[in-house]
Motif scaffolding. Structure first.
Motif, PDB file in Angstrom:
ATOM      1  N   SER A  78       0.862  -1.179   0.000  1.00 51.45           N
ATOM      2  CA  SER A  78       0.000   0.000   0.000  1.00 51.45           C
ATOM      3  C   SER A  78       0.897   1.226   0.000  1.00 51.45           C
ATOM      4  N   TRP A  98      -3.154  -4.616  -3.209  1.00 45.62           N
ATOM      5  CA  TRP A  98      -2.484  -3.333  -3.413  1.00 45.62           C
ATOM      6  C   TRP A  98      -3.490  -2.253  -3.042  1.00 45.62           C
ATOM      7  N   TYR A 101      -4.203   1.165  -5.191  1.00 43.45           N
ATOM      8  CA  TYR A 101      -3.571   0.885  -6.485  1.00 43.45           C
ATOM      9  C   TYR A 101      -3.710   2.125  -7.363  1.00 43.45           C
ATOM     10  N   LEU A 120      -7.894  -4.812  -4.430  1.00 41.33           N
ATOM     11  CA  LEU A 120      -7.387  -3.501  -4.839  1.00 41.33           C
ATOM     12  C   LEU A 120      -8.276  -2.402  -4.235  1.00 41.33           C
ATOM     13  N   SER A 123      -8.639   1.846  -4.703  1.00 43.34           N
ATOM     14  CA  SER A 123      -7.775   2.055  -5.866  1.00 43.34           C
ATOM     15  C   SER A 123      -8.424   3.027  -6.850  1.00 43.34           C
TER      16      SER A 123
END
Length: 138
Positions: A78, A98, A101, A120, A123
Motif C-alpha cells: 500500500s 495493493w 492501487y 485492490l 484504488s
C-alpha cells in the motif's frame, strides 16, 4: 517467540545474497522494498513482497519495477505511487493486495491464471484491462 522467529527468517533470507536485496526471495521491511522498487533492482528470485500498513509512502516507483520479478507469487503493498503506468505483473501471482492501487487498469500482458485473491481496495481502478482480453482457464 514471534520476534525470534522473525529475526531468524530475516537472517536466512539475507545470508544468501547479503549485498543484493533484489535477489532476496522475500521483502518485508520498508527500506528493502523501497530500495528494490525505486531502483528497479528486483530479480526472478523475489517471490514475495509484503508491506503491512506502512506509514511511509513509496514514491517515484517506475512502472517497470516488477518487470524482472517473473516468479513473484505474493504482492501485498500500500502507499506506493508509480511514476508511470504499471507495465508488468508476474503471471505466477497467487495473492495481489495493493491498497490504493494508482493505475486505472492492470497491465494488458498480465495473465492472472494462478491468482487466488485480488484485493485492490481504495484504488483508482476503472476496468481490469484497457482492451478486450480472453482468459484461457482450464
Amino acid at each position: 517467540m514471534h520476534d525470534l522467529l522473525q529475526e531468524m527468517g530475516w537472517k536466512i533470507v539475507r545470508e544468501q545474497h547479503p549485498d543484493d536485496r533484489g535477489k532476496w526471495n522475500r521483502l518485508w521491511l520498508f527500506e528493502d522494498v523501497h530500495h528494490v522498487l525505486t531502483k528497479n533492482r528486483g530479480t526472478h528470485d523475489v517471490k514475495g513482497i509484503m508491506l503491512n500498513k506502512s506509514e511511509q509512502r513509496l514514491t517515484h516507483v517506475d512502472g517497470k519495477s516488477f518487470s524482472n520479478m517473473r516468479n513473484l507469487r505474493l504482492l501485498k503493498i500500500s502507499n506506493v505511487d508509480l511514476s508511470e503506468e504499471l507495465q508488468y505483473l508476474s503471471d505466477e501471482l497467487r495473492f495481489l493486495t495493493w491498497t490504493e492501487y494508482p493505475s486505472s487498469s492492470l497491465p494488458l500482458n498480465f495473465q492472472p491464471l494462478n491468482l487466488f485473491e485480488l484485493n485492490l481496495c481504495h484504488s483508482r481502478m476503472k476496468y481490469l484491462w484497457k482492451s478486450m482480453k480472453v482468459l484461457h482457464i482450464s
